[in-house]
Design a protein around this motif. Structure first.
Motif, short mmCIF file in Angstrom:
data_model
loop_
_atom_site.label_atom_id
_atom_site.label_comp_id
_atom_site.label_asym_id
_atom_site.label_seq_id
_atom_site.Cartn_x
_atom_site.Cartn_y
_atom_site.Cartn_z
N ARG A 76 46.91 49.46 35.36
CA ARG A 76 46.19 50.70 35.47
C ARG A 76 47.04 51.76 36.16
NH1 ARG A 76 40.42 48.77 37.81
NH2 ARG A 76 39.93 47.36 36.14
N GLN A 77 46.81 52.96 35.76
CA GLN A 77 47.45 54.06 36.46
C GLN A 77 46.58 54.42 37.65
OE1 GLN A 77 47.87 57.19 33.66
NE2 GLN A 77 49.31 56.07 32.38
N GLN A 78 47.12 55.15 38.59
CA GLN A 78 46.39 55.50 39.79
C GLN A 78 45.14 56.31 39.48
OE1 GLN A 78 47.03 54.20 42.58
NE2 GLN A 78 45.68 55.34 43.92
N SER A 79 45.18 57.18 38.46
CA SER A 79 44.04 58.02 38.13
C SER A 79 42.89 57.22 37.52
CB SER A 79 44.47 59.13 37.18
OG SER A 79 44.93 58.56 35.97
N GLU A 80 43.16 56.07 36.92
CA GLU A 80 42.12 55.26 36.30
C GLU A 80 41.44 54.32 37.28
OE1 GLU A 80 43.48 53.21 32.85
OE2 GLU A 80 44.52 54.96 32.08
N ARG A 81 41.96 54.21 38.47
CA ARG A 81 41.40 53.28 39.45
C ARG A 81 40.05 53.79 39.93
NH1 ARG A 81 43.69 51.51 45.27
NH2 ARG A 81 42.46 49.61 45.37
N PRO A 82 39.01 52.93 39.93
CA PRO A 82 37.70 53.37 40.40
C PRO A 82 37.73 53.70 41.89
CG PRO A 82 37.58 51.16 39.43
CD PRO A 82 39.01 51.57 39.46
N ASP B 252 31.19 55.08 32.86
CA ASP B 252 32.42 54.54 33.43
C ASP B 252 32.56 53.09 32.95
OD1 ASP B 252 34.56 53.70 34.94
OD2 ASP B 252 33.61 54.04 36.88
N PHE C 133 34.35 50.57 33.94
CA PHE C 133 34.36 49.61 35.04
C PHE C 133 32.93 49.33 35.51
CE2 PHE C 133 34.48 48.72 39.64
CZ PHE C 133 35.33 47.63 39.66
N GLU D 172 38.95 44.54 42.73
CA GLU D 172 39.42 44.79 41.37
C GLU D 172 40.18 43.61 40.78
OE1 GLU D 172 40.73 48.91 40.38
OE2 GLU D 172 40.86 49.04 42.57
#
Length: 113
Positions: free
Chosen positions: A2-8, A37, A39, A98
């Motif tokens: 995951r990229q940082q922006s996609e992290r919940p 979302d 997630f 996660e």
């Protein structure tokens, strides 16, 4: 990865984690805009199916206990909910951190839907 922006966010991870021991939260997630979302939606559905599995186990054990030669199944009733609760907390911790996990039968139900 995951990229940082996609992290919940931390609050979303906490809400998704609390859905396991408190099934009403999972229902609220699915009934609100939080279901958009991926997630949140995945863990809410998994948590609801996890609760449904508990209900199925209780009903199944109740039916089995009705048979005279299988009445000893009642002895296991006090252990079902504590085991469910411990596993729910375990899944909640994994969700909050996660980690990827699979609940044996329940994850297959969710995938099939």
């Amino acid at each position: 990865m995951r990229q940082q922006s996609e992290r919940p966010s931390q609050s979303r991870r906490l809400l998704a984690a609390l859905a396991y021991p408190v099934w009403v939260i999972a229902l609220l997630i699915l009934l609100t805009d939080l279901r958009k979302d991926p997630f949140m939606k995945r863990h809410a559905r998994l948590a609801l199916y996890w609760f449904l599995a508990l209900v199925i186990v209780y009903v199944g054990m109740s039916i089995i206990a009705l048979f005279p030669f299988l009445h000893w199944v009642v002895l296991f009733f006090p252990f079902v909910f504590p085991v469910f609760l411990v596993l729910s907390v375990y899944y909640a911790v994994l969700t909050y951190n996660e980690k990827t996990f699979s609940i044996p039968v329940v994850s297959e139900w969710v995938r099939d839907q």
